[in-house]
Design a protein around this motif. Structure first.
Motif, PDB file in Angstrom:
ATOM      1  N   VAL A  28       6.243  13.186   1.243  1.00 17.43           N
ATOM      2  CA  VAL A  28       5.693  13.063  -0.240  1.00 17.43           C
ATOM      3  C   VAL A  28       3.893  12.855   0.333  1.00 17.43           C
ATOM      4  N   LEU A  29       3.081  13.725  -0.608  1.00 12.67           N
ATOM      5  CA  LEU A  29       1.881  13.394  -0.413  1.00 12.67           C
ATOM      6  C   LEU A  29       1.494  12.452  -1.441  1.00 12.67           C
ATOM      7  N   TYR A  30       0.426  11.356  -1.149  1.00  9.57           N
ATOM      8  CA  TYR A  30      -0.231  10.220  -2.010  1.00  9.57           C
ATOM      9  C   TYR A  30      -1.790  10.410  -1.694  1.00  9.57           C
ATOM     10  N   SER A  31      -2.393  10.130  -2.908  1.00 11.24           N
ATOM     11  CA  SER A  31      -3.792   9.946  -2.824  1.00 11.24           C
ATOM     12  C   SER A  31      -4.095   8.549  -2.502  1.00 11.24           C
ATOM     13  N   ALA A  32      -5.290   8.407  -1.934  1.00 10.41           N
ATOM     14  CA  ALA A  32      -5.636   6.949  -1.743  1.00 10.41           C
ATOM     15  C   ALA A  32      -5.636   6.061  -2.839  1.00 10.41           C
ATOM     16  N   LYS A  33      -5.951   6.611  -4.018  1.00 11.88           N
ATOM     17  CA  LYS A  33      -6.150   6.108  -5.208  1.00 11.88           C
ATOM     18  C   LYS A  33      -4.582   5.668  -5.776  1.00 11.88           C
ATOM     19  N   GLU A  34      -3.516   6.650  -5.510  1.00 13.74           N
ATOM     20  CA  GLU A  34      -2.304   6.254  -5.987  1.00 13.74           C
ATOM     21  C   GLU A  34      -1.756   5.129  -5.130  1.00 13.74           C
ATOM     22  N   ILE A  35      -1.933   4.992  -3.658  1.00 18.36           N
ATOM     23  CA  ILE A  35      -1.580   4.026  -2.904  1.00 18.36           C
ATOM     24  C   ILE A  35      -2.108   2.917  -3.228  1.00 18.36           C
ATOM     25  N   GLY A  36      -3.314   2.700  -3.474  1.00 17.52           N
ATOM     26  CA  GLY A  36      -3.961   1.508  -4.037  1.00 17.52           C
ATOM     27  C   GLY A  36      -3.548   0.930  -5.234  1.00 17.52           C
ATOM     28  N   LYS A  37      -3.045   1.864  -6.529  1.00 21.46           N
ATOM     29  CA  LYS A  37      -2.447   1.603  -7.527  1.00 21.46           C
ATOM     30  C   LYS A  37      -1.155   1.079  -7.367  1.00 21.46           C
ATOM     31  N   ARG A  38      -0.314   1.545  -6.571  1.00 21.38           N
ATOM     32  CA  ARG A  38       1.071   0.900  -6.346  1.00 21.38           C
ATOM     33  C   ARG A  38       1.204  -0.355  -5.526  1.00 21.38           C
ATOM     34  N   LEU A  39      -0.028  -0.678  -4.664  1.00 24.20           N
ATOM     35  CA  LEU A  39       0.055  -1.914  -3.883  1.00 24.20           C
ATOM     36  C   LEU A  39      -0.450  -3.099  -4.655  1.00 24.20           C
ATOM     37  N   ASP A  40      -1.412  -2.880  -5.398  1.00 24.07           N
ATOM     38  CA  ASP A  40      -2.293  -3.849  -5.711  1.00 24.07           C
ATOM     39  C   ASP A  40      -3.184  -3.456  -6.886  1.00 24.07           C
ATOM     40  N   ARG A  41      -2.498  -3.537  -8.279  1.00 25.00           N
ATOM     41  CA  ARG A  41      -3.171  -3.120  -9.245  1.00 25.00           C
ATOM     42  C   ARG A  41      -4.472  -3.896  -9.700  1.00 25.00           C
ATOM     43  N   ASP A  42      -4.489  -5.127  -9.550  1.00 22.84           N
ATOM     44  CA  ASP A  42      -5.716  -5.923  -9.847  1.00 22.84           C
ATOM     45  C   ASP A  42      -7.010  -5.384  -8.767  1.00 22.84           C
ATOM     46  N   GLN A  43      -6.609  -5.183  -7.584  1.00 22.35           N
ATOM     47  CA  GLN A  43      -7.729  -4.649  -6.850  1.00 22.35           C
ATOM     48  C   GLN A  43      -7.684  -3.255  -7.006  1.00 22.35           C
ATOM     49  N   TYR A  44      -7.302  -2.480  -7.538  1.00 17.26           N
ATOM     50  CA  TYR A  44      -7.181  -0.979  -7.884  1.00 17.26           C
ATOM     51  C   TYR A  44      -8.209  -1.034  -9.065  1.00 17.26           C
ATOM     52  N   LYS A  45      -7.854  -1.916 -10.029  1.00 13.15           N
ATOM     53  CA  LYS A  45      -8.794  -1.915 -11.345  1.00 13.15           C
ATOM     54  C   LYS A  45     -10.359  -2.469 -10.866  1.00 13.15           C
ATOM     55  N   GLU A  46     -10.402  -3.154  -9.858  1.00 15.89           N
ATOM     56  CA  GLU A  46     -11.984  -3.304  -9.255  1.00 15.89           C
ATOM     57  C   GLU A  46     -12.439  -2.371  -8.485  1.00 15.89           C
ATOM     58  N   ASN A  47     -11.662  -1.635  -7.736  1.00 15.48           N
ATOM     59  CA  ASN A  47     -12.134  -0.388  -6.791  1.00 15.48           C
ATOM     60  C   ASN A  47     -10.927   0.280  -6.767  1.00 15.48           C
ATOM     61  N   ALA A  48     -11.052   1.652  -7.245  1.00 15.59           N
ATOM     62  CA  ALA A  48      -9.895   2.484  -7.208  1.00 15.59           C
ATOM     63  C   ALA A  48      -9.674   3.008  -5.781  1.00 15.59           C
ATOM     64  N   ASN A  49     -10.603   3.077  -4.992  1.00 14.76           N
ATOM     65  CA  ASN A  49     -10.450   3.426  -3.691  1.00 14.76           C
ATOM     66  C   ASN A  49     -10.422   2.546  -2.509  1.00 14.76           C
ATOM     67  N   TRP A  50     -10.011   1.278  -2.868  1.00 12.82           N
ATOM     68  CA  TRP A  50      -9.797   0.105  -1.934  1.00 12.82           C
ATOM     69  C   TRP A  50      -8.862   0.459  -0.623  1.00 12.82           C
ATOM     70  N   ALA A  51      -7.832   1.269  -0.816  1.00 19.18           N
ATOM     71  CA  ALA A  51      -6.897   1.459   0.302  1.00 19.18           C
ATOM     72  C   ALA A  51      -7.519   2.605   1.152  1.00 19.18           C
ATOM     73  N   ARG A  52      -8.402   3.290   0.754  1.00 17.87           N
ATOM     74  CA  ARG A  52      -8.931   4.402   1.616  1.00 17.87           C
ATOM     75  C   ARG A  52      -9.173   3.967   3.029  1.00 17.87           C
ATOM     76  N   PRO A  53      -9.900   2.948   3.060  1.00 18.99           N
ATOM     77  CA  PRO A  53     -10.192   2.707   4.607  1.00 18.99           C
ATOM     78  C   PRO A  53      -9.018   2.184   5.628  1.00 18.99           C
TER      79      PRO A  53
END
Length: 84
Positions: A28-53
Motif C-alpha cells: 500500500v502506497l503512502y505519502s509522507a504527509k499521510e504517514i505524518g498525519k496518521r502517527l501524530d496529528r499535532d505534529q502534522y498540524k505544525e509541519n505536514a512533512n515532519w515524517a519525511r526525514p
C-alpha cells in the motif's frame, strides 16, 4: 514542538513506529504527509512533512521502498533487512 508537549521520541523509535505502520499493509502506497498525519496529528498540524526525514532514512537503509512518484511502501514480499 510546543514547550508543553511530552519529550520528543528518539529518531530510532520513530523509524520503528513508521516501519511497523507500513509493515501492516504491504504494497500500500503512502505519502509522507499521510504517514505524518496518521502517527501524530499535532505534529502534522505544525509541519505536514515532519515524517519525511524518517521515511527517507528507512529508504536509505533498504527497510522500505518508494515508487517513482515518491510514495513509500513496505514491499509485498519483503526481501530487505528487518529493523531490530
Amino acid at each position: 514542538m510546543r514547550p508543553d508537549s511530552e519529550p520528543s521520541i528518539t529518531h530510532q523509535a520513530m523509524e520503528q513506529e513508521i516501519y511497523q505502520l507500513l509493515q501492516q499493509t504491504p504494497g500500500v502506497l503512502y505519502s509522507a504527509k499521510e504517514i505524518g498525519k496518521r502517527l501524530d496529528r499535532d505534529q502534522y498540524k505544525e509541519n505536514a512533512n515532519w515524517a519525511r526525514p524518517y521515511l527517507e532514512s528507512l529508504l536509505r537503509q533498504h527497510f522500505i521502498e518508494a515508487d517513482e512518484n515518491g510514495y513509500f511502501f513496505y514491499p509485498k514480499r519483503h526481501k530487505l533487512g528487518e529493523i531490530t
